[in-house]
Motif scaffolding. Structure first.
Motif, short mmCIF file in Angstrom:
data_model
loop_
_atom_site.label_atom_id
_atom_site.label_comp_id
_atom_site.label_asym_id
_atom_site.label_seq_id
_atom_site.Cartn_x
_atom_site.Cartn_y
_atom_site.Cartn_z
N SER A 14 0.80 -1.23 0.00
CA SER A 14 0.00 0.00 0.00
C SER A 14 0.83 1.27 0.00
O SER A 14 0.30 2.35 -0.25
N THR A 15 2.13 1.16 0.28
CA THR A 15 2.96 2.37 0.36
C THR A 15 3.55 2.77 -0.98
O THR A 15 4.25 3.78 -1.06
N THR A 16 3.30 2.00 -2.03
CA THR A 16 3.76 2.37 -3.36
C THR A 16 2.93 3.53 -3.88
O THR A 16 1.72 3.44 -3.98
N GLY A 17 3.58 4.63 -4.23
CA GLY A 17 2.87 5.77 -4.77
C GLY A 17 2.29 5.45 -6.14
O GLY A 17 2.92 4.81 -6.97
N ILE A 18 1.08 5.92 -6.39
CA ILE A 18 0.41 5.54 -7.64
C ILE A 18 0.98 6.28 -8.84
O ILE A 18 0.93 5.80 -9.97
N ALA A 19 1.58 7.46 -8.63
CA ALA A 19 2.09 8.25 -9.76
C ALA A 19 3.30 7.58 -10.42
O ALA A 19 3.30 7.28 -11.61
N GLY A 20 4.33 7.34 -9.61
CA GLY A 20 5.51 6.68 -10.17
C GLY A 20 5.21 5.29 -10.68
O GLY A 20 5.76 4.85 -11.69
N LEU A 21 4.34 4.59 -9.97
CA LEU A 21 3.91 3.26 -10.40
C LEU A 21 3.35 3.30 -11.81
O LEU A 21 3.74 2.54 -12.69
N THR A 22 2.40 4.21 -12.03
CA THR A 22 1.74 4.31 -13.33
C THR A 22 2.71 4.72 -14.42
O THR A 22 2.71 4.14 -15.52
N LEU A 23 3.52 5.72 -14.16
CA LEU A 23 4.41 6.24 -15.19
C LEU A 23 5.44 5.21 -15.64
O LEU A 23 5.90 5.24 -16.78
N LEU A 30 -3.57 -7.61 -9.36
CA LEU A 30 -4.69 -7.69 -10.29
C LEU A 30 -4.26 -7.60 -11.75
O LEU A 30 -5.10 -7.62 -12.65
N SER A 31 -2.96 -7.52 -12.02
CA SER A 31 -2.51 -7.21 -13.38
C SER A 31 -2.68 -8.36 -14.36
O SER A 31 -2.88 -8.13 -15.56
N ARG A 32 -2.57 -9.59 -13.89
CA ARG A 32 -2.78 -10.71 -14.83
C ARG A 32 -4.21 -10.70 -15.36
O ARG A 32 -4.47 -11.13 -16.48
N ARG A 33 -5.12 -10.18 -14.58
CA ARG A 33 -6.52 -10.14 -14.98
C ARG A 33 -6.89 -8.87 -15.74
O ARG A 33 -7.66 -8.91 -16.70
N PHE A 34 -6.31 -7.72 -15.31
CA PHE A 34 -6.76 -6.43 -15.86
C PHE A 34 -5.65 -5.61 -16.52
O PHE A 34 -5.91 -4.51 -16.99
N GLY A 35 -4.42 -6.12 -16.55
CA GLY A 35 -3.34 -5.40 -17.22
C GLY A 35 -2.54 -4.52 -16.27
O GLY A 35 -2.74 -4.51 -15.05
N LEU A 36 -1.60 -3.77 -16.84
CA LEU A 36 -0.79 -2.85 -16.07
C LEU A 36 -1.64 -1.70 -15.53
O LEU A 36 -2.71 -1.39 -16.06
N THR A 37 -1.11 -1.03 -14.52
CA THR A 37 -1.75 0.21 -14.08
C THR A 37 -1.83 1.18 -15.26
O THR A 37 -2.86 1.82 -15.49
N ALA A 38 -0.74 1.29 -16.03
CA ALA A 38 -0.71 2.19 -17.18
C ALA A 38 -1.70 1.79 -18.27
O ALA A 38 -2.22 2.64 -19.00
N ASP A 39 -1.99 0.49 -18.39
CA ASP A 39 -2.97 0.04 -19.37
C ASP A 39 -4.38 0.49 -19.00
O ASP A 39 -5.28 0.50 -19.85
#
Length: 342
Positions: A14-23, A30-39
């Motif tokens: 939960s401490t991973t910032g969403i901005a750097g994660l996305t960029l 959940l990525s195997r089911r719905f893709g990358l955060t950026a997707d």
């Protein structure tokens, strides 16, 4: 969003910032089911180097939108993100299954076989480290090397036990914490291991498969952990991530099935040399089995030589041209830098 039974793919804690994660791309439970955060990014507001606030989406500045989905903070300051949400939660079937490290070879082989046929609603990661004093582990295991299977099933909750039956059949665990839990709660499961203040050095590889030689290299390294907080994890990718074309976003690693992060963590400057040397040694030993690619969010600051080929590969040249358009003087350079095309 979980109040409405909705979510978008985030990181593994939960401490991973969403901005750097996305960029950088972004993947997690959940990525195997719905893709990358950026997707799952629909649009973003970006302040570019000339001071303008611009919208980046498929319809507005689509080149900038393409670049920020994996290209990192090279193109501007993102002040807001709009994401696609999916019906999932608020409960998932998830948990940790902890095994003695003496069984690690057979467990890695079993894990490798199990995930080949795992449905996309199930993500299974492996963590190898010294056991922290978790309440569900016997005291005699604390501080000893362990093999941890971490999983999250986001499908039909009634099918959760059946989905992980093959995992439960592996080895003889020394403890487990498994069951229905809030997705938001599961996202915090690793937070106690990632508290602020420690010294860190990361090394990472991407893999198409888990070779026997990679297993040998991993097991040898875990037997020589330089600190009690060091760990190696193998992340299970594929699924929806890999159905996106390589050139659809700046993130290019659409054939990768596993990612390794050598997460070296310690407390005092006097340990720097030994811990960094250990991480680099495992990185070198595992390299012969890897793709040569690397997830940019797992790269340390001294890996500038991997940015062009390793992090971005076939998408790098296009990124440099977009950089020249939006940041020709390379204002945004305190990062894994993509210089503007000259």
């Amino acid at each position: 969003t979980q109040a409405f039974g909705l979510a978008t793919p985030l990181g593994i804690n939960s401490t991973t910032g969403i901005a750097g994660l996305t960029l950088g791309g972004g993947f997690g439970w959940l990525s195997r089911r719905f893709g990358l955060t950026a997707d799952n990014l629909i649009s973003a507001d970006v302040v570019t180097a000339d001071g303008r606030l611009q919208v980046a989406s498929e319809r507005e500045n689509p080149d900038l939108f393409w670049a920020i989905r994996g290209g990192g903070g090279n193109f501007g300051v993102v002040t807001s993100f709009e994401y696609r949400l999916h019906p999932v939660g608020p409960m998932v079937y998830a948990g940790l299954i902890v095994h003695p490290f003496a069984d690690a070879k057979g467990l890695m082989e079993g894990y490798r076989k199990f995930v080949q046929a795992a449905p996309e609603e199930l993500t299974v990661w492996v963590v190898m480290r010294k056991a922290p004093p978790l309440p569900f582990l016997p005291a005699e295991v604390h501080g000893k090397e362990v093999f941890v299977i971490a999983f999250c099933w986001s499908g039909d909750l009634a099918q959760g036990e059946k989905a992980i039956a093959g995992l439960r059949a592996l080895g003889k665990p020394v403890g487990e914490h498994v069951g229905l839990m809030p997705l938001a709660g599961w996202q915090t499961a690793f937070d106690p291991l990632l508290t602020p203040g420690a010294r860190n050095y990361w090394k990472s590889h991407d893999f198409l498969s888990i070779d026997d030689g990679l297993i040998t290299a991993l097991l040898a390294a875990i037997k020589t952990l330089p600190s009690d907080e060091c760990e190696v994890f193998i992340g299970n990718l594929g699924g929806a991530i890999n159905r996106v074309p390589v050139n659809a976003t700046a993130y290019p690693h659409r054939d990768v099935l596993f990612v390794m992060n050598v997460h070296t963590r310690w407390q005092t400057p006097g340990e720097d040399k030994a811990c960094i040397a250990w991480a680099r040694g495992l990185f070198d030993a595992a390299g012969k089995f890897a793709t040569g690619g690397v997830y940019v969010n797992f790269m340390p600051e001294d890996e500038t030589q991997r940015i062009a080929g390793g992090a971005y590969g076939p998408n790098y040249e296009r990124l440099t041209k977009i950089k020249a358009k939006y940041d020709p003087d390379n204002l945004f350079r305190m990062n894994h830098n993509i210089p503007p095309a000259s």
